[in-house]
Write a protein that holds these residues in place. Structure first.
Motif, PDB file in Angstrom:
ATOM      1  N   LYS A 333       0.946  -1.243  -0.100  1.00  9.66           N
ATOM      2  CA  LYS A 333       0.025  -0.098   0.221  1.00  9.66           C
ATOM      3  C   LYS A 333       0.917   1.279  -0.005  1.00  9.66           C
ATOM      4  O   LYS A 333       0.817   2.217  -0.638  1.00  9.66           O
ATOM      5  N   LEU A 334       1.946   1.229   0.913  1.00  9.97           N
ATOM      6  CA  LEU A 334       2.863   2.366   0.950  1.00  9.97           C
ATOM      7  C   LEU A 334       3.370   2.633  -0.399  1.00  9.97           C
ATOM      8  O   LEU A 334       3.355   3.786  -0.750  1.00  9.97           O
ATOM      9  N   ILE A 335       3.887   1.559  -1.033  1.00 10.94           N
ATOM     10  CA  ILE A 335       4.860   1.912  -2.393  1.00 10.94           C
ATOM     11  C   ILE A 335       3.636   2.388  -3.403  1.00 10.94           C
ATOM     12  O   ILE A 335       4.325   3.121  -4.054  1.00 10.94           O
ATOM     13  N   ALA A 336       2.426   1.665  -3.472  1.00 12.48           N
ATOM     14  CA  ALA A 336       1.505   2.059  -4.481  1.00 12.48           C
ATOM     15  C   ALA A 336       1.233   3.629  -4.370  1.00 12.48           C
ATOM     16  O   ALA A 336       0.905   4.183  -5.475  1.00 12.48           O
ATOM     17  N   ASN A 337       1.107   4.035  -3.073  1.00 16.21           N
ATOM     18  CA  ASN A 337       0.829   5.473  -2.821  1.00 16.21           C
ATOM     19  C   ASN A 337       1.844   6.360  -3.059  1.00 16.21           C
ATOM     20  O   ASN A 337       1.704   7.455  -3.392  1.00 16.21           O
ATOM     21  N   ALA A 338       3.214   5.898  -2.882  1.00 13.20           N
ATOM     22  CA  ALA A 338       4.227   6.565  -3.226  1.00 13.20           C
ATOM     23  C   ALA A 338       4.182   6.735  -4.865  1.00 13.20           C
ATOM     24  O   ALA A 338       4.437   7.937  -5.413  1.00 13.20           O
ATOM     25  N   ILE A 339       3.864   5.890  -5.698  1.00 14.78           N
ATOM     26  CA  ILE A 339       3.785   5.906  -7.087  1.00 14.78           C
ATOM     27  C   ILE A 339       2.732   6.793  -7.466  1.00 14.78           C
ATOM     28  O   ILE A 339       2.767   7.653  -8.313  1.00 14.78           O
ATOM     29  N   LEU A 340       1.653   6.679  -6.772  1.00 12.64           N
ATOM     30  CA  LEU A 340       0.490   7.703  -7.170  1.00 12.64           C
ATOM     31  C   LEU A 340       0.810   9.038  -6.926  1.00 12.64           C
ATOM     32  O   LEU A 340       0.615   9.879  -7.738  1.00 12.64           O
ATOM     33  N   PHE A 341       1.482   9.213  -5.883  1.00 14.33           N
ATOM     34  CA  PHE A 341       1.896  10.564  -5.262  1.00 14.33           C
ATOM     35  C   PHE A 341       2.889  11.216  -6.393  1.00 14.33           C
ATOM     36  O   PHE A 341       2.609  12.232  -6.612  1.00 14.33           O
ATOM     37  N   LYS A 342       3.764  10.478  -6.612  1.00 16.65           N
ATOM     38  CA  LYS A 342       4.980  10.835  -7.583  1.00 16.65           C
ATOM     39  C   LYS A 342       4.287  11.257  -8.873  1.00 16.65           C
ATOM     40  O   LYS A 342       4.537  12.120  -9.694  1.00 16.65           O
ATOM     41  N   SER A 343       3.381  10.406  -9.477  1.00 17.42           N
ATOM     42  CA  SER A 343       2.648  10.435 -10.917  1.00 17.42           C
ATOM     43  C   SER A 343       1.935  11.911 -10.732  1.00 17.42           C
ATOM     44  O   SER A 343       1.883  12.671 -11.945  1.00 17.42           O
TER      45      SER A 343
END
Length: 631
Positions: A333-343
């Motif tokens: 969840k953490l890494i997926a949200n990191a990808i979402l935020f950066k995008s």
């Protein structure tokens, strides 16, 4: 290592200009570390061996004020500190809030310049170091109290000073440390139960040259230690090259990435940067930001890194007190949200180029957009799919940009000429956005990217799974294979003319033969591998030197752990499609299909898997790529 008692002292050797320290492990030493509360072996310093004439370290004992501790003041020669760091490296700073930050910072440049140009002024210029120990041994020499031995010695403040002395001497050979002296305040915590409480407090309140923040002070929080452990083992696919595996590098202590890189040889540095690209590095404040946005708290994120982090730590400290640490589910969840935020952050654009608005409002717009999307979709975005792909779909990206424009215009309008930076910090502002109707039914439009309500509830209630023993075993096996046959052949040759404590040449040969014959590694081979991994972590420069002894050709290594992680991502439906497709197309031989089914069963039941079966399964599934099955 022996199963009895030994009086053999530690030896220091020099092999090809590389310092090698030989330790003897006996029953007493094993018992001592087993009884210790530390995750590492407590450092014992015999100052008689580090000081001139072997007298020990002259000190002044402060009159006892409290039964919990003793305090000593001393002036430590710069050469002693440099040699301590040379031998123990970051182990000396385990209780410090930061790893070595390098020489680029303002204060560390000052340390470097003083050491090189005005060493005699180092004592008056420098604030010195603060250290702790569990016990101390002293004696009288010519009427003066002298420290002879310290147990569990840790530098809790002054790590930059200590590391700088070593690194600068190493980089600039002409450096003379004989004129450098450093003041030390040593606190010996006699009450073991108070040790874990008071050591962070000593670090918190000690004078420092680089300001310590709450972010630094949380470095040793078990929550973040666990995230660090997961980040070192959870390989992900490179979205731009599906055949390459990457790691998100969690920098638990400030400067950790740079220090890890600096310890390696040039070729190792290249490989490290390829597998741990700097753009995938994230820090503690990022964790707080990504999770708080997922939990619909953009108003806290808008208050800045420090305040948002303090709010976040209050929540996680409750979890830690209940022994609820992050596991595989939360990490994804953490890494997926990191990808979402950066995008989404990229979608805002750059100043004077393609920005959708005032770039001074970018951070608030991005934070509110991420949380607003999660709010409008009931937190049902398929984060597991985002984690697996390591990117978001172009169609989804289009809707994110439209949503961001809406959020940006809403913030500008509702702030009504007041400072948006202040407006965005209020919970009432977030509530106002939630009450605002978005002009499209987002749940309907992006439904293909959402999981069902049932799946959402199941995942929320899913028990966090820690990295299990099987995963740890495969992590070691993967490391053994990644060294490559050229290394193992070189290591076998090396041991023919060099004796290393704890290594048996025949055992190394067995590992080499097993890899050559593509057989499964036995427990004894894995034990050898663990020791080699530990040895190379302490002597990274040896890796290339050992490989150079072999005439084997360099071959691309097999990423066992990456394959395992990829197969674990497959759902029950994915496996069903694979088996059905295999039965229909007859693309697999009967033994091949049997192996695939066995691997599916083993992964589902968290059973031990054989690496050769894992490799064959992965290769089999790659055949299905032309049928639309992506691994």
């Amino acid at each position: 290592m022996i199963n009895g008692f030994s009086n053999h002292d530690k030896e220091k050797l020099e092999i090809n200009d590389v310092d090698v320290f030989v330790h003897t492990w006996d029953v007493a030493r094993l018992f001592k570390i087993n009884e210790s509360n530390s995750v590492h072996e407590p450092i014992e310093i015999e100052f008689e061996k580090f000081t001139e004439e072997g007298k020990g370290l002259q000190c002044l004992q402060v009159p006892s004020i409290d039964e919990m501790y003793d305090c000593y003041l001393a002036i430590v020669p710069g050469e002693v500190l440099a040699n301590l760091y040379k031998e123990f490296s970051n182990e000396l700073l385990e209780s410090n809030v930061r790893a070595f930050l390098g020489q680029a910072g303002k204060f560390n440049k000052g340390i470097r310049d003083t050491i090189r140009n005005k060493p005699q002024m180092f004592l008056p210029y420098n604030n010195g170091i603060t250290a702790t120990a569990e016990s101390v041994e002293t004696k009288l020499v010519d009427g003066q109290t002298v420290i002879t031995r310290l147990n569990d010695f840790q530098i809790v403040n002054g790590g930059q000073t200590t590391a700088s002395l070593y690194h600068i001497q190493k980089k600039y050979k002409e450096t003379d440390l004989s004129k450098i002296f450093v003041q030390m305040k040593l606190t010996v915590i006699k009450d073991k139960e108070q040790k874990n409480i008071e050591v962070p407090n000593i670090s918190r309140f000690a004078n420092s040259q680089n300001k310590i923040s709450e972010l630094d002070l949380s470095s040793n929080n078990p929550y973040f230690v666990q995230i660090e452990n997961l980040s070192r083992k959870k390989y992900v696919v490179n979205p731009e090259n599906k055949n390459q595996s990457l790691l998100w590098f969690f920098e638990r202590a400030n400067g950790q990435y740079r220090e890890t890189l600096n310890k390696q040889t040039p070729s190792q540095q290249k490989k490290f940067k390829e597998q741990n690209p700097s753009q995938l590095k994230f820090v503690k404040s990022d964790v707080a930001k990504f999770i708080n946005l997922w939990e619909l708290e953009p108003h806290f994120v808008s208050q800045g890194s420090q305040k948002n982090f303090i709010h976040f730590t209050k929540k996680i400290n409750i979890l830690v007190s209940k022994n609820k640490l992050p596991g595989e589910n939360l990490y994804k969840k953490l890494i997926a949200n990191a990808i979402l935020f950066k995008s989404i952050d990229k979608l805002f654009g750059r100043k004077n180029v393609d920005a959708i608005g005032d770039t001074n409002l970018k951070s608030f717009s991005v934070a509110y957009t991420v949380s607003y999307f999660h709010y409008l979709t009931d937190n049902r975005l398929d984060l597991w799919k985002v984690y697996e792909d390591q990117t978001i779909n172009d169609n989804l990206t289009l809707h994110f940009k439209k949503l961001m424009v809406f959020v940006y215009e809403h913030l500008v309008k509702e702030a009504n000429n007041s400072l948006i930076s202040e407006y965005a910090k209020r919970e009432s502002s977030w509530n106002k956005l939630k009450e605002t109707t978005y002009n499209e039914d987002l749940k309907e439009i992006v439904s293909e990217y959402l999981i069902s309500i049932e799946d959402k509830e199941e995942r929320e209630n899913e028990k966090e799974i820690d990295t299990n023993n099987e995963e740890d075993r495969l992590f070691i096996i993967s490391g053994i294979h990644k060294f490559g046959m050229k290394f193992w052949d070189g290591f076998y040759i090396y041991l023919g003319s060099n004796s290393l404590e704890g290594f048996n040449r025949n055992s190394v040969e067995e590992v080499l033969k097993t890899i050559q014959k593509s057989k499964n590694l036995l427990p004894r081979d894995i034990t050898v591998g663990r020791k080699v991994i530990q040895y190379l972590s302490e002597n990274p420069s040896s890796f290339e030197e050992i490989k150079a002894l072999s005439k084997f050709e360099e071959k691309e290594s097999v990423e066992i752990k990456f394959m395992f992680d990829r197969l674990k991502l497959l759902s029950k439906d994915d496996w069903k499609k694979i088996i059905d497709l295999a039965n229909q197309t007859k693309i697999f031989t009967i033994p091949e299909l049997g192996n695939v089914k066995s691997m599916q069963s083993a992964i589902a039941r968290n059973e031990k898997v054989k690496e050769q079966s894992l490799i064959k399964t992965y290769e089999s599934l790659l055949k299905l790529k032309r049928f639309g099955i992506k691994i």
